[in-house]
Scaffold this active site. Structure first.
Site, short mmCIF file in Angstrom:
data_model
loop_
_atom_site.label_atom_id
_atom_site.label_comp_id
_atom_site.label_asym_id
_atom_site.label_seq_id
_atom_site.Cartn_x
_atom_site.Cartn_y
_atom_site.Cartn_z
N ASN A 45 2.48 9.60 -3.95
CA ASN A 45 2.84 8.21 -4.28
C ASN A 45 1.93 7.64 -5.37
O ASN A 45 2.38 6.97 -6.30
CB ASN A 45 2.74 7.32 -3.04
CG ASN A 45 3.78 7.64 -1.99
OD1 ASN A 45 4.74 8.36 -2.25
ND2 ASN A 45 3.59 7.11 -0.80
N GLY A 247 -3.55 -6.98 1.91
CA GLY A 247 -2.15 -7.15 2.24
C GLY A 247 -1.54 -8.35 1.56
O GLY A 247 -1.66 -8.54 0.36
N GLY A 248 -0.91 -9.21 2.35
CA GLY A 248 -0.23 -10.37 1.81
C GLY A 248 -1.15 -11.45 1.28
O GLY A 248 -0.68 -12.42 0.67
N GLY A 278 0.32 0.06 -1.04
CA GLY A 278 -1.10 0.33 -1.27
C GLY A 278 -1.32 1.43 -2.29
O GLY A 278 -2.24 1.36 -3.11
N ASP A 279 -0.47 2.45 -2.26
CA ASP A 279 -0.57 3.54 -3.23
C ASP A 279 -0.21 3.06 -4.63
O ASP A 279 -0.80 3.51 -5.62
CB ASP A 279 0.35 4.69 -2.82
CG ASP A 279 0.06 5.19 -1.41
OD1 ASP A 279 -1.11 5.16 -1.00
OD2 ASP A 279 1.01 5.60 -0.72
N GLY A 319 11.54 2.06 0.72
CA GLY A 319 11.09 3.40 0.35
C GLY A 319 9.77 3.35 -0.40
O GLY A 319 9.22 2.28 -0.66
#
Length: 332
Positions: A45, A247-248, A278-279, A319
């Protein structure tokens, strides 16, 4: 001048993504709403993200080789000589990633990962690493082997802990000896040997990883003062640049030069699936650092801001790799 290059070291998996209203409890059985099979793995990724976030969408430029700023991305990892392995390798190549340094291991099973995506977009993963844990560098004591050809060293090596930690630590030590910059994403978070942090140029980790590896906090880092404390902890161990993804909320950064700051997450987005977000952040951040080698100045705030934007684009789609944005989708 030779083109800039990023070598990624990490896991390559086939993701089986189950959409569920909620994850079942102990002893409970539930039916999924849908199932999608997608190439993934944190290493793969990140490699796709590094390529896409440094190149314009080739479907719009009509020229796959002239759609970006010349950064080459090499994937260093292992797959089995099986149906999944073939698909995973082809997916990387279809996304511009050079697979000349990828190992295909006979008699081994490619890595797989079951991803459970709940309503609201939060995901939980269970992985079987398979061939990933058998990867070792093509040449012991070499860094040029990470980009093929044996001529130039990469401008940056990005590493995950989806492969054995002793192998990762060995690569970090060799890179430091050769003067090659490194970025470590310690996921999954496992203790590192004494002295390893001194070999890390960039440490990028999320809140839970930061808490586990620093021993500070309890689950979440919390606020700006706590983020600064954690950042200072890792800088004290020898890391030059620390980024904590939140995160958010966004991301916090700190450097050995005394810089620190908080970048808010993108506003007004609808989160569909956080898998690969994250990737994507890592890939975009890596591109920002490599680009700075030609720009003459490393601006960590600029790199973190663009990485947050790229990560938000990924979270708006379902995805992992197919949801990663191209450069023109980030910078439009």
């Amino acid at each position: 001048m030779a083109p800039r290059s990023i070598a990624v070291v990490g896991g390559i998996n086939m993701d089986m993504i189950y959409s569920v209203d909620r994850v079942p409890g102990a002893g409970e059985s539930k039916d999924a709403i849908s199932l999608v099979q997608c190439p993934g793995g944190k290493g793969a990724n990140t490699a796709v993200a590094a390529y896409r976030t440094s190149h314009r969408n080739p479907s719009k430029t009509k020229d796959f080789n002239d759609a970006g700023d010349g950064i080459q991305v090499f994937m260093n990892g292992a797959v089995g000589n099986d149906a999944f392995g073939s698909k995973l390798k082809q997916q990387l190549e279809d996304n511009g990633v050079n697979t000349s340094t990828l190992r295909v291991l006979d008699g081994e099973v490619s890595g797989t990962c079951c991803v459970f995506v709940e309503e609201g977009g939060e995901s939980r993963n269970i992985a079987y690493q398979g061939a990933n844990i058998l990867w070792t560098p093509l040449e012991a004591g070499s860094i040029s082997c990470f980009v093929g050809g044996g001529v130039n060293n990469p401008d940056l090596i990005v590493l995950h802990l989806g492969i054995p930690v002793d192998v990762v630590e060995g690569v970090l030590a060799t890179a430091a000896e050769k003067g090659v910059d490194t970025l470590l994403n310690p996921s999954p978070a496992v203790p590192l040997s004494d002295g390893t942090y001194e070999n890390i140029k960039h440490l990028v980790l999320n809140e839970s990883e930061a808490v586990r590896l620093s021993g500070l906090g309890s689950g979440e880092v919390g606020d700006l003062a706590a983020w600064r404390e954690v950042g200072s902890y890792f800088i004290g161990l020898g890391v030059e640049n620390v980024v904590i993804t939140l995160g958010g909320k966004g991301a916090f950064y700190a450097t050995h030069r005394g810089e620190s700051g908080f970048v808010e997450a993108e506003k007004g987005i609808t989160v569909v699936d956080t898998t690969g977000a994250g990737d994507t952040f890592l890939g975009a951040y890596a591109v920002g650092f490599v680009r700075s080698k030609d720009e003459g100045e490393w601006d960590i705030a600029k790199a973190v801001k663009r990485a947050c934007k790229a990560s938000a684009r990924t979270a708006q789609r379902f995805g992992a790799q197919e949801s990663i944005p191209w450069s023109d989708e980030i910078d439009q």
